[in-house]
Design a protein around this motif. Structure first.
Motif, PDB file in Angstrom:
ATOM      1  N   ASP A 339       3.405 -32.461  -3.606  1.00  0.00           N
ATOM      2  CA  ASP A 339       2.710 -32.663  -2.327  1.00  0.00           C
ATOM      3  C   ASP A 339       1.335 -32.004  -2.339  1.00  0.00           C
ATOM      4  O   ASP A 339       0.358 -32.549  -1.811  1.00  0.00           O
ATOM      5  N   LEU A 340       1.256 -30.832  -2.943  1.00  0.00           N
ATOM      6  CA  LEU A 340      -0.010 -30.117  -3.015  1.00  0.00           C
ATOM      7  C   LEU A 340      -1.012 -30.876  -3.895  1.00  0.00           C
ATOM      8  O   LEU A 340      -2.200 -30.982  -3.561  1.00  0.00           O
ATOM      9  N   GLU A 343      -2.432 -33.844  -1.968  1.00  0.00           N
ATOM     10  CA  GLU A 343      -3.413 -33.408  -0.971  1.00  0.00           C
ATOM     11  C   GLU A 343      -4.778 -33.185  -1.622  1.00  0.00           C
ATOM     12  O   GLU A 343      -5.820 -33.593  -1.093  1.00  0.00           O
ATOM     13  N   LYS A 346      -6.423 -36.700  -2.803  1.00  0.00           N
ATOM     14  CA  LYS A 346      -6.957 -37.504  -1.707  1.00  0.00           C
ATOM     15  C   LYS A 346      -8.264 -36.919  -1.168  1.00  0.00           C
ATOM     16  O   LYS A 346      -9.216 -37.646  -0.862  1.00  0.00           O
ATOM     17  N   LEU A 403      -6.567 -25.968  -1.680  1.00  0.00           N
ATOM     18  CA  LEU A 403      -7.485 -26.971  -1.151  1.00  0.00           C
ATOM     19  C   LEU A 403      -8.842 -26.358  -0.818  1.00  0.00           C
ATOM     20  O   LEU A 403      -9.879 -27.022  -0.927  1.00  0.00           O
TER      21      LEU A 403
END
Length: 442
Positions: A339-340, A343, A346, A403
């Protein structure tokens, strides 16, 4: 330009495939192995970038000689470029072997014991490849400034086949783990380098390699090469050192963040493939035109190539955004790591579409007209002021996590884009000859 760029695009795809294949296969060993290989790859990228920068600097000199129809000087510059890059790579390889654990600890501090174990193994084998990488980059740069890109494409095809087959043999048959991955990469790089050198010795083109001249270096020519290569190398090296320090911040966030960052970094390389090809092509196009003394045409061609980059990068970034869930699912990752990684990818797709081209295409054009000191200062200042400082602020102080590191990268790209655009398209360099009219004593 289309004939020049198509092999470059295919070559970049193959180069990215090698990295992705290594990451995919090493994922079978575990996330600690992915993390260890990833951390060393950041150090290797620093050195590979130094070799590439030195080679591209020397190739710019060759491109100017070709543009001004000084073929003998072009051949002399080629031999001295091979000599210079080989010596630098040999010295750095010895230093890396001697300081294996020291350099990993210097950049990353205290990391998990398993990660350090895999990192040391991979770094050991990587050091033996430095000379081959320098030779490959030198030959590739020389072919490129002659407008010949198919040779390096063939070498990349060969390297990919050897690397993937070697990975499969050493990892899944012999069960050598990270040792097998590193050894396969070393063999692939050595084979492609020897192929490039052998082809460059053929005397059927403007620039060819006279092996005797390699061992009779011309210090006057080396000085000219280094006048471009050293600022270019300093810029690229300090830029990559900054990236390694940023990866040190990433290491502070834990193994999950490091693994997600490694996978995302490998996958996002595919999005910038067409832009990287344009960046390489612009050195040939702008360098030869500037060498002929037509600075206005050089600006016109640079603008055209910048637009091409935006168009192609738009396609790849949109595809990356849409397909990243399927690509990430190929990796053996835990759900939180997956999932990381999604993220990050994207976010990168959006920022890359907007800012990558002016941030990296235009400085390549500036280097081709010998504005290397300006690109050096801007790149270093922007990296250290924005990317490193803000990476710590965003990721650690503001607790955004991994992020935040990529957000700092976006700010860095924005600053670079503004500075480079103004300098190239409105700078005073257009009013001066790029190559001096007198013949240098070489």
């Amino acid at each position: 330009m289309i004939k020049l760029m198509i092999p470059l695009v295919l070559e970049q795809i193959l180069n990215a495939t090698v990295g992705m294949a290594d990451t995919l296969m090493v994922s079978a060993v575990g996330e600690s192995a992915i993390s260890g290989v990833s951390l060393v790859d950041n150090i290797n990228t620093l050195l590979y970038t130094l070799f590439s920068a030195l080679c591209n600097g020397g190739a710019i000199i060759t491109a100017h000689f070709i543009g001004s129809h000084r073929e003998e000087d072009a051949r002399n510059s080629a031999a001295n470029l091979i000599f210079s890059s080989g010596v630098v790579a040999f010295i750095l390889g010895i230093v890396a072997l001697a300081g294996n654990k020291f350099f990993i600890s210097l950049f990353y501090g205290s990391i998990e014991q398993n990660v350090m174990h895999y990192a040391r193994i991979y770094f050991f084998f990587s050091a033996f490849a430095y000379v081959f990488i320098a030779l490959y980059n030198s030959c590739s740069s020389l072919f490129r400034v002659m407008g010949i890109t198919r040779v390096s494409l063939l070498a990349s095809v060969m390297a990919n086949i050897i690397n993937i087959c070697g990975n499969a043999l050493f990892l899944f048959v012999f069960n050598w783990g990270v040792v097998g991955i590193a050894l396969a990469t070393l063999i692939a790089k050595a084979s492609s380098a020897m192929f490039m050198v052998s082809v460059l010795t053929k005397q059927d083109r403007i620039v060819y390699l006279d092996l005797k001249k390699i061992f009779r270096p011309s210090w006057g020519m080396i000085k000219q090469i280094m006048s471009i290569g050293i600022p270019n190398g300093i810029e690229s090296s300090l830029f990559q050192i900054g990236k390694v320090l940023v990866s040190g911040i990433t290491a502070m966030l834990g193994t999950t963040a490091v693994a997600a960052n490694a996978v995302a970094g490998t996958i996002t390389n595919f999005a910038i493939i067409p832009g990287t090809a344009v960046s390489l092509a612009i050195t040939t196009v702008v360098g030869q035109i500037a060498g002929a003394g037509d600075n206005k045409l050089a600006v016109k061609k640079a603008r055209t190539l910048l637009l091409w980059s935006y168009l192609c990068m738009g396609i790849t970034c949109m595809l990356l955004f849409a397909l990243c869930p399927y690509i990430v699912s190929l990796y053996n990752l835990e759900e939180v790591t997956k999932d990381l990684a999604l993220e990050i990818i994207k976010f990168f797709s959006i920022v890359c579409l907007l800012l990558w081209s002016p941030s990296f295409i235009i400085p390549s054009a500036l280097r081709a007209v010998k504005e290397v000191k300006y690109t050096m200062v801007v790149s270093i200042a922007s990296m250290w002021i924005w990317r490193i400082l803000l990476a710590y602020v965003f990721a650690i102080h503001m607790d955004i996590g991994i992020l935040g590191v990529w957000m700092a990268m976006g700010v860095d790209w924005l600053c670079r884009s503004i500075c480079f655009y103004i300098r190239f398209f409105h700078g005073k360099w257009q009013n001066r000859p790029v190559l001096e009219p007198e013949r240098e004593n070489v």
